[in-house]
Design a protein around this motif. Structure first.
Motif, short mmCIF file in Angstrom:
data_model
loop_
_atom_site.label_atom_id
_atom_site.label_comp_id
_atom_site.label_asym_id
_atom_site.label_seq_id
_atom_site.Cartn_x
_atom_site.Cartn_y
_atom_site.Cartn_z
N VAL A 25 21.79 -3.51 -5.93
CA VAL A 25 21.77 -4.25 -4.79
C VAL A 25 21.28 -3.53 -3.84
CG1 VAL A 25 23.36 -5.39 -3.34
CG2 VAL A 25 23.72 -5.79 -5.60
N ALA A 26 21.57 -2.37 -3.59
CA ALA A 26 21.36 -1.54 -2.35
C ALA A 26 19.91 -1.06 -2.29
CB ALA A 26 22.22 -0.26 -2.08
N LEU A 27 19.31 -0.69 -3.49
CA LEU A 27 17.98 -0.28 -3.59
C LEU A 27 17.02 -1.53 -3.62
CD1 LEU A 27 18.42 2.82 -5.81
CD2 LEU A 27 17.96 2.79 -3.32
N GLY A 28 17.41 -2.27 -4.43
CA GLY A 28 16.36 -3.36 -4.71
C GLY A 28 15.44 -3.18 -5.78
N THR A 29 14.88 -4.14 -6.53
CA THR A 29 13.80 -4.18 -7.45
C THR A 29 12.82 -3.39 -7.01
OG1 THR A 29 14.84 -6.27 -8.39
CG2 THR A 29 12.74 -5.36 -9.40
N PRO A 30 12.06 -3.62 -6.20
CA PRO A 30 10.68 -2.73 -5.90
C PRO A 30 11.12 -1.42 -5.77
CG PRO A 30 10.76 -4.82 -4.41
CD PRO A 30 12.27 -4.56 -4.94
N ALA A 31 12.18 -0.99 -4.94
CA ALA A 31 12.53 0.45 -4.71
C ALA A 31 12.78 1.13 -6.37
CB ALA A 31 13.70 0.76 -4.01
N GLU A 63 20.74 0.14 4.01
CA GLU A 63 19.78 -0.99 4.54
C GLU A 63 19.56 -1.56 2.89
OE1 GLU A 63 15.49 -1.91 6.39
OE2 GLU A 63 16.54 0.09 7.01
N SER A 64 19.92 -2.90 2.87
CA SER A 64 19.76 -3.45 1.52
C SER A 64 19.21 -4.59 1.51
CB SER A 64 21.39 -3.43 1.07
OG SER A 64 21.36 -4.19 -0.25
N PRO A 65 18.34 -4.92 0.85
CA PRO A 65 17.42 -3.90 -0.07
C PRO A 65 16.54 -2.91 0.58
CG PRO A 65 16.37 -5.78 -0.42
CD PRO A 65 17.48 -6.16 0.59
N LEU A 66 16.48 -1.66 0.15
CA LEU A 66 15.87 -0.68 0.93
C LEU A 66 14.14 -0.97 0.72
CD1 LEU A 66 16.07 2.04 2.22
CD2 LEU A 66 15.58 2.98 -0.05
N LEU A 84 10.32 -0.59 0.41
CA LEU A 84 9.38 0.43 -0.18
C LEU A 84 8.95 1.51 0.90
CD1 LEU A 84 9.03 0.75 -2.85
CD2 LEU A 84 7.16 -0.73 -2.73
N ASP A 85 8.71 1.01 2.07
CA ASP A 85 7.82 1.89 3.01
C ASP A 85 8.88 3.27 3.19
OD1 ASP A 85 9.25 0.20 4.23
OD2 ASP A 85 8.14 0.48 6.35
N LYS A 86 10.21 2.82 3.36
CA LYS A 86 11.35 3.88 3.58
C LYS A 86 11.58 4.72 2.50
CE LYS A 86 13.40 1.38 7.48
NZ LYS A 86 14.36 0.66 8.19
N LEU A 87 11.51 4.04 1.38
CA LEU A 87 11.67 4.82 -0.02
C LEU A 87 10.68 5.73 0.00
CD1 LEU A 87 13.46 5.40 -2.51
CD2 LEU A 87 11.67 3.93 -3.69
#
Length: 154
Positions: A74-80, A110-113, A115-118
């Motif tokens: 949940v926190a990271l999200g599928t793209p991350a 930040e949920s979902p995170l 991708l640019d921040k990851l």
């Protein structure tokens, strides 16, 4: 906070080239970053330094499969999660580095995170270990989300 992290990456080639915390706080403030963001970024970097105390080369090789907890999904999200998996399967991150990235990403709250921040988190993790990203990773880390829309993945 992420603007400060990018500034540090661009300004200081290695983490040991950064001045001490007090001097760095003054420099960042003089450049125009807000005090609360400086504090947040420096706290985040302190956590990163604690996690990267062990060199990446000394990390054991893992052949296992990472199962994510529901909270992490949940926190990271599928793209991350997909991006982390891509970096690991391409041999660009080892299991220890993956866990550092996940831990530092979860701290962001930040949920979902996005991708640019990851990507910045991965870049900062490598920077903290004194590792240079190879060209494939560097391209992946510097692409914006808009650049990825036209790509065909096999």
């Amino acid at each position: 906070m992420f603007d400060i992290l990018v500034y540090l990456y661009e300004t200081y080639y290695r983490p040991d080239a950064c001045p001490d915390t007090a001097a760095l706080t003054k420099k960042l403030s003089a450049v125009g970053f807000p005090e609360d963001e400086i504090s947040e970024a420096l706290n985040w970097l302190t956590g990163l330094a604690v996690n990267t105390a062990e060199p990446a080369a000394a990390a054991p090789v893992s052949k296992g499969f990472r199962i994510y907890a529901e909270q992490e999904i949940v926190a990271l999200g599928t793209p991350a999660l997909g991006f982390i998996q891509f970096l690991e399967s391409a041999g660009l991150l080892n299991a220890n580095q993956r866990e550092i990235v996940i831990e530092r990403a979860l701290v962001v709250n930040e949920s979902p995170l996005p991708l640019d921040k990851l990507r910045i988190i991965v870049l900062m993790m490598l920077w903290s270990q004194g590792a240079e990203p190879d060209m494939l990773m560097f391209d992946e880390l510097l692409l914006s989300d808009d650049d990825n829309t036209g790509r065909l993945l096999h």
